[in-house]
Design a protein around this motif. Structure first.
Motif, PDB file in Angstrom:
ATOM      1  N   TYR A 180       0.853  -1.193   0.000  1.00 13.65           N
ATOM      2  CA  TYR A 180       0.000   0.000   0.000  1.00 13.65           C
ATOM      3  C   TYR A 180       0.887   1.241   0.000  1.00 13.65           C
ATOM      4  CZ  TYR A 180      -3.711  -3.239   1.238  1.00 13.65           C
ATOM      5  OH  TYR A 180      -4.608  -4.277   1.230  1.00 13.65           O
ATOM      6  N   PHE A 181       0.729   2.056  -1.031  1.00 13.96           N
ATOM      7  CA  PHE A 181       1.525   3.281  -1.149  1.00 13.96           C
ATOM      8  C   PHE A 181       0.702   4.456  -0.639  1.00 13.96           C
ATOM      9  CE2 PHE A 181       3.102   0.346  -4.350  1.00 13.96           C
ATOM     10  CZ  PHE A 181       4.469   0.358  -4.090  1.00 13.96           C
ATOM     11  N   GLY A 197       9.455   4.204   5.114  1.00 14.03           N
ATOM     12  CA  GLY A 197       9.398   5.614   4.758  1.00 14.03           C
ATOM     13  C   GLY A 197      10.350   5.877   3.606  1.00 14.03           C
ATOM     14  N   LYS A 198       9.975   6.814   2.697  1.00 16.00           N
ATOM     15  CA  LYS A 198      10.814   7.092   1.537  1.00 16.00           C
ATOM     16  C   LYS A 198      11.020   8.590   1.392  1.00 16.00           C
ATOM     17  CE  LYS A 198      11.356   5.988  -3.348  1.00 16.00           C
ATOM     18  NZ  LYS A 198      10.769   5.329  -4.536  1.00 16.00           N
ATOM     19  N   GLU A 250       5.137   3.335   2.604  1.00 17.29           N
ATOM     20  CA  GLU A 250       4.694   2.087   1.992  1.00 17.29           C
ATOM     21  C   GLU A 250       4.453   1.060   3.098  1.00 17.29           C
ATOM     22  OE1 GLU A 250       6.844  -1.499  -0.386  1.00 17.29           O
ATOM     23  OE2 GLU A 250       7.221   0.528  -1.160  1.00 17.29           O
ATOM     24  N   VAL A 251       3.318   0.412   3.031  1.00 17.54           N
ATOM     25  CA  VAL A 251       2.992  -0.640   4.000  1.00 17.54           C
ATOM     26  C   VAL A 251       2.985  -1.974   3.262  1.00 17.54           C
ATOM     27  CG1 VAL A 251       1.305  -1.554   5.630  1.00 17.54           C
ATOM     28  CG2 VAL A 251       1.599   0.927   5.402  1.00 17.54           C
ATOM     29  N   SER A 276      -5.327   8.236   2.216  1.00 15.91           N
ATOM     30  CA  SER A 276      -5.479   7.713   0.860  1.00 15.91           C
ATOM     31  C   SER A 276      -4.324   6.749   0.564  1.00 15.91           C
ATOM     32  CB  SER A 276      -5.498   8.843  -0.157  1.00 15.91           C
ATOM     33  OG  SER A 276      -4.290   9.579  -0.109  1.00 15.91           O
ATOM     34  N   TYR A 277      -4.591   5.733  -0.256  1.00 14.49           N
ATOM     35  CA  TYR A 277      -3.562   4.740  -0.546  1.00 14.49           C
ATOM     36  C   TYR A 277      -3.830   4.111  -1.900  1.00 14.49           C
ATOM     37  CZ  TYR A 277      -7.233   1.497   0.951  1.00 14.49           C
ATOM     38  OH  TYR A 277      -8.428   0.821   1.065  1.00 14.49           O
ATOM     39  N   THR A 278      -2.773   3.550  -2.464  1.00 11.41           N
ATOM     40  CA  THR A 278      -2.870   2.831  -3.727  1.00 11.41           C
ATOM     41  C   THR A 278      -2.336   1.423  -3.513  1.00 11.41           C
ATOM     42  OG1 THR A 278      -2.500   4.858  -4.992  1.00 11.41           O
ATOM     43  CG2 THR A 278      -2.175   2.761  -6.149  1.00 11.41           C
ATOM     44  N   PRO A 279      -3.166   0.390  -3.682  1.00 12.68           N
ATOM     45  CA  PRO A 279      -2.695  -0.987  -3.465  1.00 12.68           C
ATOM     46  C   PRO A 279      -1.977  -1.536  -4.695  1.00 12.68           C
ATOM     47  CG  PRO A 279      -5.036  -0.999  -3.951  1.00 12.68           C
ATOM     48  CD  PRO A 279      -4.624   0.439  -3.938  1.00 12.68           C
TER      49      PRO A 279
END
Length: 640
Positions: free
Chosen positions: A9-10, A34-35, A59-60, A80-83
């Motif tokens: 998940y981003f 973390g990035k 990122e998870v 909010s996240y993007t899988p």
């Protein structure tokens, strides 16, 4: 982290870093990174305050079975996240819907036919396999990990054999040493594969085929290797596993790998703490020539082999001590890191862990069991007793309470000590070494078992007189040998002498090969016969006692897992209707153990269907009929 089905998940922001960092402890098995604008991503919990200021996104990493928890947490906190899922097609939690079960069965049947056509599975398996065994094949085809929680006697071995054929390449079975014979014989009975057993040096003969010769033969004949290894000697045979490079790993009786103790903390000179893999007790002795990792470490290393594509765990008793604390190591062997690399995270979430009174963690509780059960549904295929044994004769459980007048005097602990003398020594040892407490419990139960000898021998004679086959579980080698002598004498003398009735004896001091011969002889006997054995020597992973007409537990197993395993020797395919007598000596430690067993059945029933336990608590408490004990067992706890 060993690759497994997962979703990343981003989160395109640097908000709520504290919340995101807590995800790892809130949802065991997840990792949070973390990035920064430039540079590689790093674990969020390892970033300094200055580095956290430069984080622009997170990122998870979530194992598939935890993804629903991660998504719920992110959604509730308006993040909010993007899988980005890995290959997770077709991997869902177990469904009890009849339509889904029928589809699985049909798919598994088709796969089994395919394995017959390619010359690995024997054709008669199609006629004897059960619907849930076919379901297990389809279930294993789609996922890299499977935990078959099937009741004792339900055909776990055949089910695992069929499922292992869903991958190509070598197959490695790790099982209790006493179960190697069962695996070796059933591989030949159900497949065209040639199995190889890793044996102790003392049992190897000059004419026996070596492992190297076996591997060369498999190469010449283009046949996949199938190797069976005893779990007790796992640390001695890790090199063989590395040479084999198995594609499929089967961990039979996976609950025996329930120890979480894999690492030893080392205090460094600079005050820091490092960790090293635990060694065996012999390795830790001064000037010891032995340098061997303990069994928990060896199992961990084996499960991490890069060649493995499918891990199969088999058990009837995953909560063998009645608590979820032993689940972590089992799950970690099947899905390495999938339920957290840190046991403490798992314990706080699912074992209601809190600081112990004397340091460490008190992890004897349970918490969030429904959540844990939902996560496990992605890899656990449970077959309850009612399903697996619907066509088998029932094992009737009868609990017999013996009053003090029905008990004989106890024998001696050993030649030098009475039970009382030995007990006092164990109690003194337990005061300085908490690990010795189990010896106190076992000694007290052994004394209670010893006092039931006359009753048990008399009951066995009655069973034999009726032409029945009898099994007796005792506590120790000394009792086993003494009782065998008494029973042999009883069947040959007196007014009711029975003549040449076979009486066999087995315990840990009897070589495994001899025990295999004894069990086979008992199973094949068509007339009255008796087997007297310690429960620990034949109570797990042994097939052949299901033909008994009468089984007597003279020794009361004090762990729920042991109770179910021992009972499971008689609840098996090809069995007879067995009467199981559980003998409880009043005024002894037996009564405390009854209360412990009943209390521990609770978490088992909450996590599993465990319908083989239905009514068992009442029977153990002596409440199953009007003539049973009137007072609760709890009122007797101080008697012992």
């Amino acid at each position: 982290m060993t690759p497994q089905p997962h979703i990343r998940y981003f989160i395109p922001s640097n908000e709520s870093l504290d919340l995101l960092e807590s995800v790892e402890s809130l949802i065991p098995g997840t990792l949070v990174y973390g990035k920064k604008n430039y540079g590689r991503k790093k674990r969020l919990k390892n970033l300094s305050f200055e580095d956290r200021e430069e984080v622009v996104s997170c990122e998870v990493y979530s194992p598939l079975h935890a993804a629903w928890l991660v998504e719920g947490l992110l959604t509730r906190n308006s993040l909010s996240y993007t899988p980005a899922p890995s290959d997770i097609s077709g991997i869902n939690g177990w469904s009890k819907e009849e339509t889904n079960r029928e589809q699985l069965k049909n798919r598994g049947t088709s796969l089994a036919r395919k394995y017959i056509e390619r010359g690995e599975l024997r054709e008669h398996v199609l006629d004897i396999a059960t619907p849930y065994q076919f379901m297990g094949v389809a279930w294993a085809k789609k996922r890299p990990w499977v935990m078959n929680v099937w009741s004792c006697g339900s055909g776990k071995t055949l089910g695992a054999l069929m499922s292992s054929l869903t991958r190509s390449g070598a197959i490695l079975v790790v099982c209790p040493a006493k179960a190697r014979h069962v695996w070796w014989s059933q591989v030949q009975e159900y497949t065209h594969l040639k199995p190889y057993r890793i044996r102790p040096t003392s049992e190897i003969r000059k004419k026996d085929q070596t492992f190297s010769d076996y591997m060369e033969e498999c190469g010449r004949e283009r046949r996949r290797p199938f190797v069976i290894m005893g779990s007790e000697a796992l640390a001695d045979n890790t090199d063989i596993a590395r040479v084999l490079q198995p594609k499929v790993l089967i961990l039979d009786e996976i609950h025996t790998h329930g120890s979480r103790k894999r690492w030893t903390a080392i205090q460094e000179a600079d005050g820091s703490v490092s960790f090293e893999k635990r060694k065996t007790a012999a390795s830790n002795r001064a000037n010891s020539a032995v340098d061997r990792e303990n069994r928990a470490v060896a199992a961990m290393d084996l499960s991490r082999l890069g060649s493995i594509e499918l891990r199969i765990g088999l058990t009837a008793t995953p909560l063998d001590d009645g608590r979820p604390r032993r689940l972590w190591s089992q799950l970690d062997l099947l899905a390495p890191g999938g339920f957290s690399h840190s046991y403490s995270n798992f314990a706080h979430r699912y074992c209601a862990a809190r600081p112990g009174a004397y340091g460490g963690l008190d992890d004897t509780g349970s918490s969030n069991l429904m959540e844990l059960k939902a996560r496990c549904s992605f890899l656990v295929h449970e077959v309850p007793y009612s399903e697996s044994h619907s066509e088998l004769p029932d094992t009737r459980v009868q609990v017999v309470y013996l009053s003090s007048t029905e008990l004989n005097r106890p024998e001696r602990w050993d030649d030098d000590n009475t039970f009382g003398q030995a007990m006092r020594g164990f109690v003194r040892e337990a005061k300085v070494n908490p690990l010795a407490r189990e010896r106190v419990v076992e000694a007290r139960l052994s004394e209670a078992c010893s006092r039931k000898r006359k009753y048990v021998v008399s009951e066995a004679i009655e069973g034999l007189k009726g032409g029945g086959k009898v099994v007796i579980f005792t506590s120790r080698r000394r009792e086993t040998e003494l009782w065998e002598h008494d029973l042999r004498r009883a069947v040959k003398r007196g007014d009711e002498a029975l003549g040449e009735v076979p009486v066999w004896m087995a315990h840990g001091g009897v070589p495994e090969s001899e025990r295999d011969v004894i069990i086979d002889a008992f199973k094949d006997s068509n007339g009255p016969c008796c087997l007297i054995a310690t429960g620990q020597s034949v109570g797990t992973g042994v097939d052949g006692m299901q033909t008994a007409d009468l089984a007597i537990f003279a020794m009361l197993p004090w762990k729920p897992g042991d109770f179910l395993q021992w009972k499971g020797r008689f609840d098996r395919i090809g069995g007879s209707p067995t009467l199981l007598k559980v003998v409880v000596a009043q005024g002894t430690y037996d009564e405390r153990v009854v209360e412990i067993l009943v209390e521990k059945f609770g978490p088992i029933e909450n996590f599993l269907k465990a319908d083989e336990l239905d009514g068992l608590g009442d029977k153990l408490l002596g409440m199953e009929d009007e003539s049973a004990l009137v007072s609760s067992i709890i009122s007797k706890l101080e008697v012992a």
